[in-house]
Design a protein around this motif. Structure first.
Motif, PDB file in Angstrom:
ATOM      1  N   ALA A  49       0.862  -1.191   0.000  1.00  0.00           N
ATOM      2  CA  ALA A  49       0.000   0.000   0.000  1.00  0.00           C
ATOM      3  C   ALA A  49       0.890   1.230   0.000  1.00  0.00           C
ATOM      4  CB  ALA A  49      -0.917   0.002   1.222  1.00  0.00           C
ATOM      5  N   ASP A  50       0.336   2.333  -0.465  1.00  0.00           N
ATOM      6  CA  ASP A  50       1.069   3.601  -0.517  1.00  0.00           C
ATOM      7  C   ASP A  50       0.220   4.657   0.180  1.00  0.00           C
ATOM      8  OD1 ASP A  50       2.155   6.116  -1.255  1.00  0.00           O
ATOM      9  OD2 ASP A  50       2.984   5.259  -3.086  1.00  0.00           O
ATOM     10  N   LEU A  51       0.783   5.311   1.180  1.00  0.00           N
ATOM     11  CA  LEU A  51       0.020   6.296   1.955  1.00  0.00           C
ATOM     12  C   LEU A  51      -0.475   7.459   1.113  1.00  0.00           C
ATOM     13  CD1 LEU A  51       2.124   6.283   5.216  1.00  0.00           C
ATOM     14  CD2 LEU A  51      -0.339   5.818   5.088  1.00  0.00           C
ATOM     15  N   THR A  52       0.136   7.680  -0.035  1.00  0.00           N
ATOM     16  CA  THR A  52      -0.322   8.784  -0.889  1.00  0.00           C
ATOM     17  C   THR A  52      -1.471   8.356  -1.800  1.00  0.00           C
ATOM     18  OG1 THR A  52       1.285   8.328  -2.649  1.00  0.00           O
ATOM     19  CG2 THR A  52       1.985   9.801  -0.866  1.00  0.00           C
ATOM     20  N   ASP A  53      -1.816   7.062  -1.770  1.00  0.00           N
ATOM     21  CA  ASP A  53      -2.887   6.568  -2.647  1.00  0.00           C
ATOM     22  C   ASP A  53      -3.425   5.257  -2.069  1.00  0.00           C
ATOM     23  OD1 ASP A  53      -4.624   6.210  -4.764  1.00  0.00           O
ATOM     24  OD2 ASP A  53      -3.101   5.370  -6.098  1.00  0.00           O
ATOM     25  N   LEU A  54      -4.161   5.353  -0.976  1.00  0.00           N
ATOM     26  CA  LEU A  54      -4.593   4.161  -0.245  1.00  0.00           C
ATOM     27  C   LEU A  54      -5.859   3.553  -0.837  1.00  0.00           C
ATOM     28  CD1 LEU A  54      -4.116   5.287   3.474  1.00  0.00           C
ATOM     29  CD2 LEU A  54      -2.835   3.493   2.287  1.00  0.00           C
ATOM     30  N   ALA A  55      -5.865   2.233  -0.937  1.00  0.00           N
ATOM     31  CA  ALA A  55      -7.084   1.525  -1.321  1.00  0.00           C
ATOM     32  C   ALA A  55      -8.103   1.606  -0.188  1.00  0.00           C
ATOM     33  CB  ALA A  55      -6.758   0.063  -1.630  1.00  0.00           C
ATOM     34  N   ASP A  56      -9.372   1.558  -0.550  1.00  0.00           N
ATOM     35  CA  ASP A  56     -10.434   1.647   0.460  1.00  0.00           C
ATOM     36  C   ASP A  56     -10.366   0.509   1.466  1.00  0.00           C
ATOM     37  OD1 ASP A  56     -11.413   3.971  -0.617  1.00  0.00           O
ATOM     38  OD2 ASP A  56     -12.988   2.995  -1.787  1.00  0.00           O
ATOM     39  N   ASN A  57      -9.888  -0.668   1.022  1.00  0.00           N
ATOM     40  CA  ASN A  57      -9.915  -1.849   1.892  1.00  0.00           C
ATOM     41  C   ASN A  57      -8.567  -2.127   2.554  1.00  0.00           C
ATOM     42  OD1 ASN A  57      -8.458  -2.676  -0.303  1.00  0.00           O
ATOM     43  ND2 ASN A  57      -9.509  -4.651  -0.544  1.00  0.00           N
ATOM     44  N   VAL A  58      -7.704  -1.125   2.652  1.00  0.00           N
ATOM     45  CA  VAL A  58      -6.350  -1.346   3.156  1.00  0.00           C
ATOM     46  C   VAL A  58      -6.346  -1.871   4.596  1.00  0.00           C
ATOM     47  CG1 VAL A  58      -5.992   1.029   3.967  1.00  0.00           C
ATOM     48  CG2 VAL A  58      -4.020  -0.350   3.263  1.00  0.00           C
ATOM     49  N   CYS A  59      -7.373  -1.545   5.375  1.00  0.00           N
ATOM     50  CA  CYS A  59      -7.424  -1.953   6.783  1.00  0.00           C
ATOM     51  C   CYS A  59      -8.240  -3.241   6.996  1.00  0.00           C
ATOM     52  CB  CYS A  59      -8.019  -0.838   7.641  1.00  0.00           C
ATOM     53  SG  CYS A  59      -7.049   0.685   7.624  1.00  0.00           S
ATOM     54  N   GLU A  60      -8.572  -3.901   5.923  1.00  0.00           N
ATOM     55  CA  GLU A  60      -9.429  -5.086   6.022  1.00  0.00           C
ATOM     56  C   GLU A  60      -8.823  -6.126   6.970  1.00  0.00           C
ATOM     57  OE1 GLU A  60     -11.872  -7.985   2.941  1.00  0.00           O
ATOM     58  OE2 GLU A  60     -10.125  -6.887   2.232  1.00  0.00           O
ATOM     59  N   GLY A  61      -9.630  -6.592   7.905  1.00  0.00           N
ATOM     60  CA  GLY A  61      -9.206  -7.646   8.824  1.00  0.00           C
ATOM     61  C   GLY A  61      -8.379  -7.181   9.995  1.00  0.00           C
ATOM     62  N   ALA A  62      -8.081  -5.892  10.078  1.00  0.00           N
ATOM     63  CA  ALA A  62      -7.240  -5.383  11.168  1.00  0.00           C
ATOM     64  C   ALA A  62      -8.088  -5.022  12.385  1.00  0.00           C
ATOM     65  CB  ALA A  62      -6.448  -4.168  10.708  1.00  0.00           C
ATOM     66  N   ASP A  63      -7.631  -5.453  13.565  1.00  0.00           N
ATOM     67  CA  ASP A  63      -8.258  -5.031  14.822  1.00  0.00           C
ATOM     68  C   ASP A  63      -7.729  -3.671  15.252  1.00  0.00           C
ATOM     69  OD1 ASP A  63      -9.627  -7.599  15.231  1.00  0.00           O
ATOM     70  OD2 ASP A  63      -7.626  -8.391  15.633  1.00  0.00           O
ATOM     71  N   VAL A  64      -6.450  -3.456  15.006  1.00  0.00           N
ATOM     72  CA  VAL A  64      -5.766  -2.221  15.400  1.00  0.00           C
ATOM     73  C   VAL A  64      -4.912  -1.758  14.226  1.00  0.00           C
ATOM     74  CG1 VAL A  64      -4.094  -1.190  17.015  1.00  0.00           C
ATOM     75  CG2 VAL A  64      -5.680  -2.953  17.825  1.00  0.00           C
ATOM     76  N   VAL A  65      -4.818  -0.446  14.052  1.00  0.00           N
ATOM     77  CA  VAL A  65      -3.896   0.136  13.063  1.00  0.00           C
ATOM     78  C   VAL A  65      -2.914   1.020  13.813  1.00  0.00           C
ATOM     79  CG1 VAL A  65      -3.672   1.689  11.089  1.00  0.00           C
ATOM     80  CG2 VAL A  65      -5.577   0.065  11.183  1.00  0.00           C
ATOM     81  N   ILE A  66      -1.620   0.879  13.475  1.00  0.00           N
ATOM     82  CA  ILE A  66      -0.585   1.739  14.053  1.00  0.00           C
ATOM     83  C   ILE A  66       0.069   2.536  12.929  1.00  0.00           C
ATOM     84  CG2 ILE A  66       1.553   1.864  15.378  1.00  0.00           C
ATOM     85  CD1 ILE A  66       0.853  -0.802  16.656  1.00  0.00           C
ATOM     86  N   PHE A  67       0.084   3.853  13.089  1.00  0.00           N
ATOM     87  CA  PHE A  67       0.755   4.728  12.119  1.00  0.00           C
ATOM     88  C   PHE A  67       2.128   5.054  12.668  1.00  0.00           C
ATOM     89  CE2 PHE A  67       1.980   8.624  10.027  1.00  0.00           C
ATOM     90  CZ  PHE A  67       1.500   8.482   8.741  1.00  0.00           C
ATOM     91  N   ALA A  68       3.151   4.369  12.126  1.00  0.00           N
ATOM     92  CA  ALA A  68       4.533   4.624  12.536  1.00  0.00           C
ATOM     93  C   ALA A  68       5.352   5.078  11.337  1.00  0.00           C
ATOM     94  CB  ALA A  68       5.139   3.368  13.154  1.00  0.00           C
TER      95      ALA A  68
END
Length: 198
Positions: A49-68
């Protein structure tokens, strides 16, 4: 827990991915095409994935997201805005839309009230905008604001909160440890936490 990590191959993110893996979580390393995945633990799941062009489903299946993630200290103001501000906001929006339980943001000391005269003023303004977007999102969140980062692992001897010295140092290993703890620690829920290593 399934934990999506933006910036997983970075200096802090790689440490974080290893720590989550060792703790029995299921880290999902978000990588760009061409990322050096040799820094990741063997067998860790990756998601391109690319933060400048994220797919809508990039977080699919994730319980938690960490932005590092971070655009880096030598990038243009435009790229700082694209990654540290707009990329973070887009990831927050997708996490919210996909039912993620918690969003953990690696921010920076000074992002709460950016000093316009600081060398980091533009970066801190971008981080501030992302942090405010997260607070307003309705997601459970933790925003971690370390002081100046070093490449050391540290010994987990930390100061958190109001007693942090803004001129102090934060070792990346220590920062990763607090990010890892933030995924399911109720004491940190919906808090902005400053951090330094002792």
């Amino acid at each position: 827990m399934n934990i999506l990590i933006a910036g997983a191959t970075g200096n802090t993110g790689a440490r974080l991915t290893r720590q989550l893996d060792e703790a029995g979580h299921h880290p999902i390393a978000m990588i760009r095409d061409g990322s050096d995945t040799s820094v990741l633990p063997q067998g860790v799941e990756t998601r391109t994935a690319d933060l400048t062009d994220l797919a809508d489903n990039v977080c699919e299946g994730a319980d938690v997201v960490i932005f590092a993630a971070g655009s880096g200290g030598d990038t243009s103001e435009e790229m700082t805005d694209k990654v540290d501000r707009d990329g973070a906001k887009a990831l927050i929006d997708r996490a919210k839309a996909q039912g993620v339980q918690r969003f953990v943001m690696l921010s920076s000391i000074g992002a709460g009230d950016p000093d316009p005269d600081s060398d980091l003023a533009h970066y801190l303004k971008a981080k501030h905008a992302a942090d405010e977007h997260l607070k307003a999102s309705g997601l459970d969140y933790v925003i971690l604001r370390p002081v100046a980062l070093t490449e050391e692992d540290g010994n987990r001897n930390l100061t958190l909160g109001d007693d942090v010295d803004p001129e102090g140092k934060a070792h990346r290993g220590d920062v990763a440890a607090v990010l890892a703890r933030a995924v399911d620690n109720d004491m940190l829920r919906n808090k902005v936490v400053e951090l330094q290593s002792n």
